[in-house]
Design a protein around this motif. Structure first.
Motif, PDB file in Angstrom:
ATOM      1  N   GLN A  39      76.177  74.028  99.252  1.00  0.00           N
ATOM      2  CA  GLN A  39      77.574  73.557  99.246  1.00  0.00           C
ATOM      3  C   GLN A  39      78.457  74.425  98.351  1.00  0.00           C
ATOM      4  O   GLN A  39      79.622  74.110  98.128  1.00  0.00           O
ATOM      5  CB  GLN A  39      77.634  72.097  98.790  1.00  0.00           C
ATOM      6  CG  GLN A  39      76.920  71.134  99.709  1.00  0.00           C
ATOM      7  CD  GLN A  39      77.401  71.246 101.145  1.00  0.00           C
ATOM      8  OE1 GLN A  39      78.594  71.245 101.411  1.00  0.00           O
ATOM      9  NE2 GLN A  39      76.459  71.372 102.072  1.00  0.00           N
ATOM     10  N   GLY A  40      77.891  75.498  97.815  1.00  0.00           N
ATOM     11  CA  GLY A  40      78.645  76.399  96.948  1.00  0.00           C
ATOM     12  C   GLY A  40      78.801  75.864  95.538  1.00  0.00           C
ATOM     13  O   GLY A  40      79.769  76.186  94.853  1.00  0.00           O
ATOM     14  N   CYS A  41      77.840  75.072  95.092  1.00  0.00           N
ATOM     15  CA  CYS A  41      77.933  74.422  93.780  1.00  0.00           C
ATOM     16  C   CYS A  41      76.646  74.623  92.980  1.00  0.00           C
ATOM     17  O   CYS A  41      75.617  75.024  93.532  1.00  0.00           O
ATOM     18  CB  CYS A  41      78.193  72.929  93.951  1.00  0.00           C
ATOM     19  SG  CYS A  41      79.632  72.531  94.970  1.00  0.00           S
ATOM     20  N   THR A  42      76.715  74.324  91.682  1.00  0.00           N
ATOM     21  CA  THR A  42      75.549  74.369  90.797  1.00  0.00           C
ATOM     22  C   THR A  42      75.633  73.220  89.807  1.00  0.00           C
ATOM     23  O   THR A  42      76.704  72.671  89.557  1.00  0.00           O
ATOM     24  CB  THR A  42      75.482  75.685  89.999  1.00  0.00           C
ATOM     25  OG1 THR A  42      76.662  75.797  89.205  1.00  0.00           O
ATOM     26  CG2 THR A  42      75.361  76.894  90.909  1.00  0.00           C
ATOM     27  N   GLY A  43      74.476  72.910  89.222  1.00  0.00           N
ATOM     28  CA  GLY A  43      74.422  71.945  88.129  1.00  0.00           C
ATOM     29  C   GLY A  43      74.753  70.529  88.542  1.00  0.00           C
ATOM     30  O   GLY A  43      74.626  70.151  89.697  1.00  0.00           O
ATOM     31  N   GLY A  44      75.167  69.750  87.546  1.00  0.00           N
ATOM     32  CA  GLY A  44      75.500  68.352  87.768  1.00  0.00           C
ATOM     33  C   GLY A  44      74.366  67.429  87.377  1.00  0.00           C
ATOM     34  O   GLY A  44      73.216  67.837  87.233  1.00  0.00           O
ATOM     35  N   LYS A  45      74.706  66.184  87.188  1.00  0.00           N
ATOM     36  CA  LYS A  45      73.719  65.149  86.860  1.00  0.00           C
ATOM     37  C   LYS A  45      73.173  64.590  88.168  1.00  0.00           C
ATOM     38  O   LYS A  45      73.922  64.044  88.980  1.00  0.00           O
ATOM     39  CB  LYS A  45      74.368  64.037  86.037  1.00  0.00           C
ATOM     40  CG  LYS A  45      73.412  62.935  85.662  1.00  0.00           C
ATOM     41  CD  LYS A  45      74.090  61.848  84.862  1.00  0.00           C
ATOM     42  CE  LYS A  45      73.096  60.740  84.549  1.00  0.00           C
ATOM     43  NZ  LYS A  45      73.758  59.601  83.929  1.00  0.00           N
ATOM     44  N   MET A  46      71.868  64.696  88.352  1.00  0.00           N
ATOM     45  CA  MET A  46      71.231  64.297  89.602  1.00  0.00           C
ATOM     46  C   MET A  46      70.516  62.962  89.439  1.00  0.00           C
ATOM     47  O   MET A  46      69.740  62.785  88.503  1.00  0.00           O
ATOM     48  CB  MET A  46      70.240  65.364  90.048  1.00  0.00           C
ATOM     49  CG  MET A  46      70.886  66.686  90.311  1.00  0.00           C
ATOM     50  SD  MET A  46      69.680  67.947  90.751  1.00  0.00           S
ATOM     51  CE  MET A  46      70.760  69.361  90.954  1.00  0.00           C
ATOM     52  N   GLU A  47      70.785  62.046  90.370  1.00  0.00           N
ATOM     53  CA  GLU A  47      70.155  60.721  90.360  1.00  0.00           C
ATOM     54  C   GLU A  47      69.869  60.281  91.786  1.00  0.00           C
ATOM     55  O   GLU A  47      70.515  60.733  92.725  1.00  0.00           O
ATOM     56  CB  GLU A  47      71.073  59.680  89.718  1.00  0.00           C
ATOM     57  CG  GLU A  47      71.346  59.879  88.261  1.00  0.00           C
ATOM     58  CD  GLU A  47      72.254  58.804  87.695  1.00  0.00           C
ATOM     59  OE1 GLU A  47      72.007  58.393  86.563  1.00  0.00           O
ATOM     60  OE2 GLU A  47      73.201  58.370  88.391  1.00  0.00           O
ATOM     61  N   TRP A  48      68.923  59.360  91.893  1.00  0.00           N
ATOM     62  CA  TRP A  48      68.647  58.678  93.157  1.00  0.00           C
ATOM     63  C   TRP A  48      69.278  57.303  93.055  1.00  0.00           C
ATOM     64  O   TRP A  48      69.034  56.563  92.098  1.00  0.00           O
ATOM     65  CB  TRP A  48      67.146  58.549  93.399  1.00  0.00           C
ATOM     66  CG  TRP A  48      66.818  57.625  94.522  1.00  0.00           C
ATOM     67  CD1 TRP A  48      66.321  56.361  94.420  1.00  0.00           C
ATOM     68  CD2 TRP A  48      66.970  57.881  95.918  1.00  0.00           C
ATOM     69  NE1 TRP A  48      66.157  55.814  95.663  1.00  0.00           N
ATOM     70  CE2 TRP A  48      66.549  56.728  96.603  1.00  0.00           C
ATOM     71  CE3 TRP A  48      67.433  58.968  96.656  1.00  0.00           C
ATOM     72  CZ2 TRP A  48      66.567  56.641  97.994  1.00  0.00           C
ATOM     73  CZ3 TRP A  48      67.452  58.877  98.047  1.00  0.00           C
ATOM     74  CH2 TRP A  48      67.015  57.728  98.693  1.00  0.00           C
ATOM     75  N   ASP A  49      70.123  56.942  94.020  1.00  0.00           N
ATOM     76  CA  ASP A  49      70.752  55.617  94.067  1.00  0.00           C
ATOM     77  C   ASP A  49      69.945  54.766  95.024  1.00  0.00           C
ATOM     78  O   ASP A  49      69.989  54.963  96.240  1.00  0.00           O
ATOM     79  CB  ASP A  49      72.203  55.742  94.530  1.00  0.00           C
ATOM     80  CG  ASP A  49      72.936  54.408  94.495  1.00  0.00           C
ATOM     81  OD1 ASP A  49      72.296  53.359  94.717  1.00  0.00           O
ATOM     82  OD2 ASP A  49      74.147  54.416  94.247  1.00  0.00           O
ATOM     83  N   ASP A  50      69.188  53.828  94.473  1.00  0.00           N
ATOM     84  CA  ASP A  50      68.293  53.008  95.281  1.00  0.00           C
ATOM     85  C   ASP A  50      69.066  52.038  96.161  1.00  0.00           C
ATOM     86  O   ASP A  50      68.622  51.708  97.252  1.00  0.00           O
ATOM     87  CB  ASP A  50      67.321  52.256  94.379  1.00  0.00           C
ATOM     88  CG  ASP A  50      66.059  51.852  95.100  1.00  0.00           C
ATOM     89  OD1 ASP A  50      65.582  52.624  95.953  1.00  0.00           O
ATOM     90  OD2 ASP A  50      65.543  50.749  94.828  1.00  0.00           O
ATOM     91  N   ASP A  51      70.235  51.575  95.713  1.00  0.00           N
ATOM     92  CA  ASP A  51      71.035  50.654  96.525  1.00  0.00           C
ATOM     93  C   ASP A  51      71.525  51.325  97.801  1.00  0.00           C
ATOM     94  O   ASP A  51      71.436  50.756  98.883  1.00  0.00           O
ATOM     95  CB  ASP A  51      72.240  50.134  95.737  1.00  0.00           C
ATOM     96  CG  ASP A  51      71.846  49.167  94.631  1.00  0.00           C
ATOM     97  OD1 ASP A  51      70.749  48.570  94.713  1.00  0.00           O
ATOM     98  OD2 ASP A  51      72.634  49.012  93.685  1.00  0.00           O
ATOM     99  N   ASP A  52      72.072  52.522  97.677  1.00  0.00           N
ATOM    100  CA  ASP A  52      72.626  53.234  98.827  1.00  0.00           C
ATOM    101  C   ASP A  52      71.615  54.152  99.499  1.00  0.00           C
ATOM    102  O   ASP A  52      71.925  54.760 100.523  1.00  0.00           O
ATOM    103  CB  ASP A  52      73.851  54.046  98.402  1.00  0.00           C
ATOM    104  CG  ASP A  52      75.006  53.156  97.965  1.00  0.00           C
ATOM    105  OD1 ASP A  52      75.108  52.018  98.465  1.00  0.00           O
ATOM    106  OD2 ASP A  52      75.802  53.592  97.111  1.00  0.00           O
TER     107      ASP A  52
END
Length: 85
Positions: A39-52
Protein backbone atom coordinates in the motif's frame (compact mmCIF):
# COMPACT_ATOMS: atom_id res chain seq x y z
CA UNK A 1 -26.62 -9.43 46.64
CA UNK A 2 -28.16 -7.91 43.52
CA UNK A 3 -25.60 -5.12 43.55
CA UNK A 4 -22.79 -7.65 43.76
CA UNK A 5 -24.18 -9.70 40.86
CA UNK A 6 -24.76 -6.58 38.76
CA UNK A 7 -21.20 -5.42 39.45
CA UNK A 8 -19.75 -8.79 38.49
CA UNK A 9 -21.81 -8.82 35.30
CA UNK A 10 -20.57 -5.36 34.30
CA UNK A 11 -16.99 -6.35 35.09
CA UNK A 12 -17.35 -9.40 32.85
CA UNK A 13 -18.63 -7.26 29.98
CA UNK A 14 -15.78 -4.78 30.33
CA UNK A 15 -13.24 -7.60 30.47
CA UNK A 16 -14.60 -9.23 27.31
CA UNK A 17 -14.55 -5.92 25.45
CA UNK A 18 -10.99 -5.24 26.57
CA UNK A 19 -9.85 -8.46 24.87
CA UNK A 20 -11.12 -7.35 21.45
CA UNK A 21 -7.59 -6.58 20.19
CA UNK A 22 -4.41 -8.60 20.58
CA UNK A 23 -0.84 -8.19 19.46
CA UNK A 24 0.02 -9.93 16.20
CA UNK A 25 2.31 -12.96 16.17
CA UNK A 26 5.73 -12.84 14.50
CA UNK A 27 4.36 -14.75 11.51
CA UNK A 28 1.39 -12.39 11.18
CA UNK A 29 3.68 -9.37 11.51
CA UNK A 30 5.90 -10.57 8.64
CA UNK A 31 2.89 -10.98 6.36
CA UNK A 32 1.43 -7.64 7.44
CA UNK A 33 4.71 -5.82 6.76
CA UNK A 34 4.45 -7.05 3.14
CA UNK A 35 0.77 -6.11 2.89
CA UNK A 36 1.44 -2.63 4.32
CA UNK A 37 4.37 -2.14 1.92
CA UNK A 38 2.09 -3.03 -1.01
CA UNK A 39 0.00 0.00 0.00
CA UNK A 40 3.08 2.23 -0.12
CA UNK A 41 3.40 2.41 3.66
CA UNK A 42 5.68 1.27 6.50
CA UNK A 43 5.52 0.81 10.25
CA UNK A 44 2.52 1.40 12.44
CA UNK A 45 1.04 -0.40 15.42
CA UNK A 46 -0.23 -3.80 14.30
CA UNK A 47 -3.10 -5.60 16.06
CA UNK A 48 -5.66 -8.29 15.40
CA UNK A 49 -9.24 -7.14 16.09
CA UNK A 50 -11.13 -10.23 17.20
CA UNK A 51 -14.53 -8.50 17.07
CA UNK A 52 -14.21 -7.46 13.42
CA UNK A 53 -11.94 -10.41 12.49
CA UNK A 54 -9.41 -8.12 10.80
CA UNK A 55 -5.89 -6.80 11.14
CA UNK A 56 -5.48 -3.13 12.03
CA UNK A 57 -2.34 -1.08 11.44
CA UNK A 58 -2.54 2.28 13.21
CA UNK A 59 -0.43 5.28 12.18
CA UNK A 60 1.39 3.69 9.25
CA UNK A 61 3.71 6.16 7.47
CA UNK A 62 2.81 6.28 3.79
CA UNK A 63 4.57 7.49 0.66
CA UNK A 64 2.60 10.76 0.58
CA UNK A 65 4.20 11.74 3.90
CA UNK A 66 1.01 11.25 5.90
CA UNK A 67 -0.01 8.69 8.52
CA UNK A 68 -2.93 6.35 7.91
CA UNK A 69 -4.88 3.65 9.73
CA UNK A 70 -5.01 0.56 7.53
CA UNK A 71 -7.24 -2.49 7.77
CA UNK A 72 -6.68 -5.93 6.26
CA UNK A 73 -8.90 -9.00 6.11
CA UNK A 74 -7.89 -12.20 7.89
CA UNK A 75 -6.21 -13.37 4.67
CA UNK A 76 -4.08 -10.16 4.58
CA UNK A 77 -5.96 -8.60 1.68
CA UNK A 78 -6.30 -4.82 1.83
CA UNK A 79 -9.61 -3.57 3.20
CA UNK A 80 -9.40 0.18 3.93
CA UNK A 81 -7.14 3.18 4.40
CA UNK A 82 -8.17 6.14 6.55
CA UNK A 83 -6.17 9.27 7.34
CA UNK A 84 -4.90 8.99 10.92
CA UNK A 85 -6.41 11.62 13.21
Amino acid sequence: MRVLLASLFLLAIVTVQAKADRAVTDTERARLVSAVAAQGCTGGKMEWDDDDREFEVDSASCSDGRAYDLKFNADYTFKSKKLDD
